[in-house]
Design an enzyme around this catalytic site. Structure first.
Site, PDB file in Angstrom:
ATOM      1  N   TYR A  15      29.296  46.148  34.220  1.00  0.00           N
ATOM      2  CA  TYR A  15      27.928  46.511  34.513  1.00  0.00           C
ATOM      3  C   TYR A  15      27.182  45.145  34.888  1.00  0.00           C
ATOM      4  CZ  TYR A  15      23.331  48.527  33.852  1.00  0.00           C
ATOM      5  OH  TYR A  15      22.050  49.104  34.176  1.00  0.00           O
TER       6      TYR A  15
ATOM      7  N   SER B 130      18.974  44.885  36.824  1.00  0.00           N
ATOM      8  CA  SER B 130      19.002  45.391  35.440  1.00  0.00           C
ATOM      9  C   SER B 130      18.728  43.917  35.044  1.00  0.00           C
ATOM     10  CB  SER B 130      20.443  45.570  35.061  1.00  0.00           C
ATOM     11  OG  SER B 130      20.702  45.373  33.773  1.00  0.00           O
TER      12      SER B 130
END
Ligand code: NDP
Length: 254
Positions: A157, A144
């Site tokens: 995350y 990401s």
């Protein structure tokens, strides 16, 4: 283009039933691979299989919760049983909890780590002997922008996606001798179910992404098609341990 031909390849894609995972599955299918879609939602699994089959490829699905390590191992075995081998693994399934760090429970932190990072380790470990049997393989982990940047609203995350980059490098070092290449893709802001949720939960996110992106738009899942085929094919045989942003320039723009 023989370099990008995936005929005879078998790809297992976690979270392959929607968003970025389905885009990976469709791209690999178009290049000739057989595709196993893995996800929790059986309806989404069936619809994804139908889409992939409509491209003329063989596809099947398996219902799995990848937070369960035994289920991850079973998923690999089921794939081999169904398609006789496994040489491409995409560790794509992911989740997020969006809260300030002081408000996140240990259970929430663990859930995100287990979904996004531990499952990638366990599934890669289970796939390793199968890749050895066929003389090599390709592991593609999905990171990401938060593999690179911090985010106040997404500490578990970001931790998991930072870990994905280091896991990728370590598997690449360990298994290069076995002709297994392991790389990560770092998507930018892509319009999927996951980010539709994020836009509701994080005020101003939509506009911030637009103003910060040199390309001036959100990505779509199919923006990953070329990178998916490249990293799954012979074309990337000397590329390993890399983390490739597919972000429309988001990570290089200030
Ligand atoms: P989606 O919400 O569309 O896809 C998430 C996928 O993960 C679904 O297929 C879901 O399947 C699966 N999944 C989640 N939890 C589990 C679980 N416990 N067991 C099995 N499958 C699970 O989002 P995206 O396509 O956006 O996300 C795909 C990946 O890309 C994720 O790793 C995400 O972090 C990453 N990413 C996405 C970005 C974006 O902007 N969209 C940016 C950067 C990275 P099911 O519904 O069946 O549970």
């Amino acid at each position: 283009m023989r370099l990008f031909d995936l005929s005879g390849s078998v790809a297992l894609i976690t979270g392959g039933n929607g968003g970025i995972g389905l885009a990976f599955g469709k791209a690999m299918a178009e290049a000739g691979a057989q595709v196993m879609v893995a996800g929790r939602n059986t309806k989404k699994n069936a619809a994804a299989v139908e889409q992939i089959q409509s491209l003329g490829a063989e596809a099947d699905s398996i219902e799995v919760d990848i937070t369960d390590p035994e289920a991850c191992r079973r998923m690999v075995q089921e794939t081999v049983k169904r398609f006789n081998s496994l040489n491409i693994l995409v560790n794509n399934a992911g989740t997020a909890v969006r809260k300030q760090p002081q408000d996140i429970s240990l259970e929430e932190f663990r859930l995100v780590m287990e979904t996004n990072l531990t499952s990638a380790f366990v599934t890669s470990q289970a796939a390793y002997p199968e890749m050895l049997k066929v003389g090599g393989g390709k592991i593609i982990n999905i990171g990401s922008m938060m593999s690179l940047f911090g985010a106040a609203f997404s500490s578990p995350y970001a931790s998991s996606k930072g870990g994905i980059v280091q896991l990728t490098k370590s598997l690449a070092c360990a298994w290069a001798k076995d002709n297994i290449q392991c790389n990560a893709v770092l998507p930018g802001w892509i319009d999927t179910e996951l980010t539709q949720q994020a836009r509701q939960q994080v005020p101003g996110l939509h506009e911030r992404v637009l103003s910060r992106s040199p390309t001036g738009r959100w990505g779509v899942p199919d923006d990953h098609a070329g990178t998916a085929v490249f990293l799954a094919s012979q074309a990337s045989d000397f590329v390993t341990g890399a983390s490739i942003p597919v972000d429309g320039g988001y990570s290089v723009f200030i």
